[in-house]
Scaffold this motif. Structure first.
Motif, PDB file in Angstrom:
ATOM      1  N   ALA A  53       0.821  -1.208   0.000  1.00 53.18           N
ATOM      2  CA  ALA A  53       0.000   0.000   0.000  1.00 53.18           C
ATOM      3  C   ALA A  53       0.857   1.260   0.000  1.00 53.18           C
ATOM      4  O   ALA A  53       0.540   2.239  -0.684  1.00 53.18           O
ATOM      5  N   GLU A  54       1.950   1.242   0.756  1.00 47.17           N
ATOM      6  CA  GLU A  54       2.823   2.422   0.824  1.00 47.17           C
ATOM      7  C   GLU A  54       3.510   2.699  -0.505  1.00 47.17           C
ATOM      8  O   GLU A  54       3.698   3.852  -0.884  1.00 47.17           O
ATOM      9  N   ARG A  55       3.898   1.647  -1.190  1.00 46.44           N
ATOM     10  CA  ARG A  55       4.593   1.854  -2.459  1.00 46.44           C
ATOM     11  C   ARG A  55       3.650   2.401  -3.512  1.00 46.44           C
ATOM     12  O   ARG A  55       4.004   3.264  -4.302  1.00 46.44           O
ATOM     13  N   GLY A  56       2.434   1.899  -3.550  1.00 45.10           N
ATOM     14  CA  GLY A  56       1.477   2.324  -4.568  1.00 45.10           C
ATOM     15  C   GLY A  56       1.761   1.641  -5.900  1.00 45.10           C
ATOM     16  O   GLY A  56       2.874   1.194  -6.174  1.00 45.10           O
ATOM     17  N   GLY A  57       0.742   1.549  -6.715  1.00 47.34           N
ATOM     18  CA  GLY A  57       0.901   0.937  -8.021  1.00 47.34           C
ATOM     19  C   GLY A  57       0.859  -0.572  -8.007  1.00 47.34           C
ATOM     20  O   GLY A  57       1.056  -1.211  -9.050  1.00 47.34           O
ATOM     21  N   ILE A  58       0.630  -1.173  -6.849  1.00 44.16           N
ATOM     22  CA  ILE A  58       0.535  -2.627  -6.747  1.00 44.16           C
ATOM     23  C   ILE A  58      -0.919  -2.996  -6.492  1.00 44.16           C
ATOM     24  O   ILE A  58      -1.519  -2.548  -5.514  1.00 44.16           O
ATOM     25  N   ASN A  59      -1.480  -3.809  -7.352  1.00 46.84           N
ATOM     26  CA  ASN A  59      -2.860  -4.256  -7.181  1.00 46.84           C
ATOM     27  C   ASN A  59      -2.926  -5.286  -6.061  1.00 46.84           C
ATOM     28  O   ASN A  59      -2.076  -6.182  -5.968  1.00 46.84           O
ATOM     29  N   LEU A  60      -3.936  -5.163  -5.211  1.00 45.74           N
ATOM     30  CA  LEU A  60      -4.176  -6.131  -4.147  1.00 45.74           C
ATOM     31  C   LEU A  60      -5.362  -6.995  -4.542  1.00 45.74           C
ATOM     32  O   LEU A  60      -6.463  -6.480  -4.761  1.00 45.74           O
ATOM     33  N   MET A  61      -5.119  -8.298  -4.644  1.00 52.31           N
ATOM     34  CA  MET A  61      -6.166  -9.226  -5.087  1.00 52.31           C
ATOM     35  C   MET A  61      -6.347 -10.323  -4.050  1.00 52.31           C
ATOM     36  O   MET A  61      -5.369 -10.922  -3.590  1.00 52.31           O
ATOM     37  N   GLU A  62      -7.592 -10.563  -3.688  1.00 49.50           N
ATOM     38  CA  GLU A  62      -7.911 -11.672  -2.789  1.00 49.50           C
ATOM     39  C   GLU A  62      -8.336 -12.861  -3.633  1.00 49.50           C
ATOM     40  O   GLU A  62      -9.148 -12.717  -4.558  1.00 49.50           O
ATOM     41  N   ALA A  63      -7.773 -14.038  -3.351  1.00 52.43           N
ATOM     42  CA  ALA A  63      -8.057 -15.214  -4.181  1.00 52.43           C
ATOM     43  C   ALA A  63      -8.221 -16.431  -3.283  1.00 52.43           C
ATOM     44  O   ALA A  63      -7.557 -16.540  -2.240  1.00 52.43           O
ATOM     45  N   PRO A  64      -9.087 -17.363  -3.661  1.00 54.37           N
ATOM     46  CA  PRO A  64      -9.233 -18.590  -2.876  1.00 54.37           C
ATOM     47  C   PRO A  64      -7.978 -19.459  -2.979  1.00 54.37           C
ATOM     48  O   PRO A  64      -7.207 -19.354  -3.946  1.00 54.37           O
ATOM     49  N   ARG A  65      -7.765 -20.296  -2.019  1.00 59.65           N
ATOM     50  CA  ARG A  65      -6.542 -21.116  -1.993  1.00 59.65           C
ATOM     51  C   ARG A  65      -6.388 -21.976  -3.248  1.00 59.65           C
ATOM     52  O   ARG A  65      -5.273 -22.090  -3.766  1.00 59.65           O
ATOM     53  N   PRO A  66      -7.444 -22.622  -3.751  1.00 60.32           N
ATOM     54  CA  PRO A  66      -7.260 -23.433  -4.970  1.00 60.32           C
ATOM     55  C   PRO A  66      -6.708 -22.625  -6.140  1.00 60.32           C
ATOM     56  O   PRO A  66      -5.919 -23.143  -6.944  1.00 60.32           O
ATOM     57  N   GLU A  67      -7.097 -21.357  -6.243  1.00 61.89           N
ATOM     58  CA  GLU A  67      -6.601 -20.522  -7.323  1.00 61.89           C
ATOM     59  C   GLU A  67      -5.109 -20.240  -7.151  1.00 61.89           C
ATOM     60  O   GLU A  67      -4.334 -20.279  -8.113  1.00 61.89           O
ATOM     61  N   LEU A  68      -4.682 -19.958  -5.903  1.00 64.02           N
ATOM     62  CA  LEU A  68      -3.263 -19.735  -5.650  1.00 64.02           C
ATOM     63  C   LEU A  68      -2.462 -21.019  -5.855  1.00 64.02           C
ATOM     64  O   LEU A  68      -1.325 -20.980  -6.340  1.00 64.02           O
ATOM     65  N   ASP A  69      -3.042 -22.155  -5.487  1.00 66.19           N
ATOM     66  CA  ASP A  69      -2.371 -23.440  -5.731  1.00 66.19           C
ATOM     67  C   ASP A  69      -2.151 -23.640  -7.227  1.00 66.19           C
ATOM     68  O   ASP A  69      -1.088 -24.116  -7.657  1.00 66.19           O
ATOM     69  N   ARG A  70      -3.146 -23.279  -8.012  1.00 66.59           N
ATOM     70  CA  ARG A  70      -3.030 -23.444  -9.465  1.00 66.59           C
ATOM     71  C   ARG A  70      -1.974 -22.501 -10.030  1.00 66.59           C
ATOM     72  O   ARG A  70      -1.155 -22.884 -10.859  1.00 66.59           O
ATOM     73  N   MET A  71      -1.976 -21.260  -9.557  1.00 66.42           N
ATOM     74  CA  MET A  71      -1.026 -20.271 -10.058  1.00 66.42           C
ATOM     75  C   MET A  71       0.413 -20.680  -9.780  1.00 66.42           C
ATOM     76  O   MET A  71       1.309 -20.481 -10.614  1.00 66.42           O
ATOM     77  N   THR A  72       0.648 -21.238  -8.602  1.00 70.36           N
ATOM     78  CA  THR A  72       2.015 -21.532  -8.172  1.00 70.36           C
ATOM     79  C   THR A  72       2.447 -22.960  -8.458  1.00 70.36           C
ATOM     80  O   THR A  72       3.568 -23.348  -8.107  1.00 70.36           O
ATOM     81  N   GLY A  73       1.580 -23.732  -9.092  1.00 71.12           N
ATOM     82  CA  GLY A  73       1.943 -25.120  -9.379  1.00 71.12           C
ATOM     83  C   GLY A  73       2.028 -25.978  -8.133  1.00 71.12           C
ATOM     84  O   GLY A  73       2.804 -26.943  -8.091  1.00 71.12           O
ATOM     85  N   GLY A  74       1.253 -25.649  -7.123  1.00 70.54           N
ATOM     86  CA  GLY A  74       1.222 -26.450  -5.907  1.00 70.54           C
ATOM     87  C   GLY A  74       2.308 -26.130  -4.906  1.00 70.54           C
ATOM     88  O   GLY A  74       2.480 -26.862  -3.926  1.00 70.54           O
TER      89      GLY A  74
END
Length: 312
Positions: A110-131
């Motif tokens: 938040a202090e830096r600015g320009g970074i989007n904050l996204m809330e995601a369910p755990r299965p979505e993060l598991d998929r993004m990171t390959g487990g």
């Protein structure tokens, strides 16, 4: 019958006059405009296509972009944000345990600015990171935009200075790249050149090791390092390779006073054969302690210090 045929023919009879009400329509419209300015003309379409093409071309050459990267895990994400690693999105797992590291990550973003904050369910993060064990925090690092090797020399000449550039040959550890970027920045160098393949790139790890220097020191990527070095030589820049069996010693190297590219090989293999043959001179760093080789970042730092000392 003949009169009837005349009436049915396609010929027009006499036109009724306008009584002068349409006099402007009879006035001349000036000289005929060039074909490029006539609406719908083939030459106008061609001219418009040339303009669109020019607008679509980049204003300067670049070395391309790296692929985007994900920093995974609470400690790595917090460290990346602390070190100023570029980031586009911070993903936070829904209903995540709000411990100190999560709060710090959110605060830094938040202090830096320009970074989007996204809330995601755990299965979505598991998929993004390959487990991978993301611990509820994932930071997306945007692709790094590399410079073109010739841009580094051009920027130095624009500042009225002789180019001082470091090229890395076979260095695959991003931390070594980050250390070299940091040394180049510290000693007034003008950038780092890395090969496109089989070499370390500007990852989050390299950004962290550079300790912020990567934000002000450009890194260029060469499709073929040997050809890039040959182009530097044609531009009047001396190419110096670091080698344990070099024919010249660092203290006696006069080339550091002028435009120079310092080529550093990997710690294990040193310079590749083609790159070594391309160098104008190979130089050795005297090591009274008897060490066989130096880390790429350390070796580059020693030579950059010597160059900066002579130029002061």
């Amino acid at each position: 019958m003949a009169a009837n045929n005349r009436r049915m023919s396609g010929k027009k009879g006499a036109q009724v006059g306008s009584g002068g009400k349409r006099r402007r329509g009879l006035e001349g419209k000036g000289p005929t405009p060039p074909a490029e300015m006539r609406k719908g003309h083939a030459k106008q379409r061609a001219a418009q296509a040339r303009v669109r093409g020019a607008q679509g071309r980049p204003q300067r050459r670049t070395g391309g972009k790296a692929s985007s990267e994900l920093v995974v895990g609470r400690n790595p994400v917090v460290e990346a944000l602390r070190e100023g690693v570029p980031a586009s999105t911070l993903y936070v797992q829904q209903f995540v345990d709000n411990d100190e590291r999560v709060r710090e990550a959110l605060q830094l973003a938040a202090e830096r600015g320009g970074i989007n904050l996204m809330e995601a369910p755990r299965p979505e993060l598991d998929r993004m990171t390959g487990g991978l064990n993301h611990q509820g925090l994932v930071l997306q690092v945007p692709p790094y935009e590399y410079a073109h090797p010739e841009d580094l020399a051009d920027a130095a000449y624009d500042e009225g200075e002789d180019p001082l550039i470091v090229a890395l040959d076979g260095v695959t550890d991003p931390r070594n790249l980050g250390a070299v970027v940091r040394s180049v920045s510290a000693f007034g160098g003008h950038g780092v050149v890395v090969p496109e393949r089989r070499a370390a790139g500007m990852t989050a790890g390299a950004w962290k090791t550079s300790a912020g220097a990567a934000a002000r020191t450009p890194v260029a990527r060469a499709t073929n390092l040997t050809r890039a070095l040959e182009a530097y030589k044609k531009a009047g820049i001396t190419v110096v390779g670091l080698a344990a069996d070099g024919e010249a010693e660092l203290g006696a190297l006069e080339a550091l006073d002028g435009p120079v590219v310092i080529v550093v090989g990997s710690e294990g293999k040193g310079l590749s054969r083609l790159v070594g043959e391309t160098c104008d001179v190979r130089v050795r760093i005297p090591m009274p302690g008897g060490a066989e080789s130096l880390n790429a970042g350390v070796a580059a730092g020693i030579v950059l210090y010597e160059a900066a000392r002579r130029r002061a």
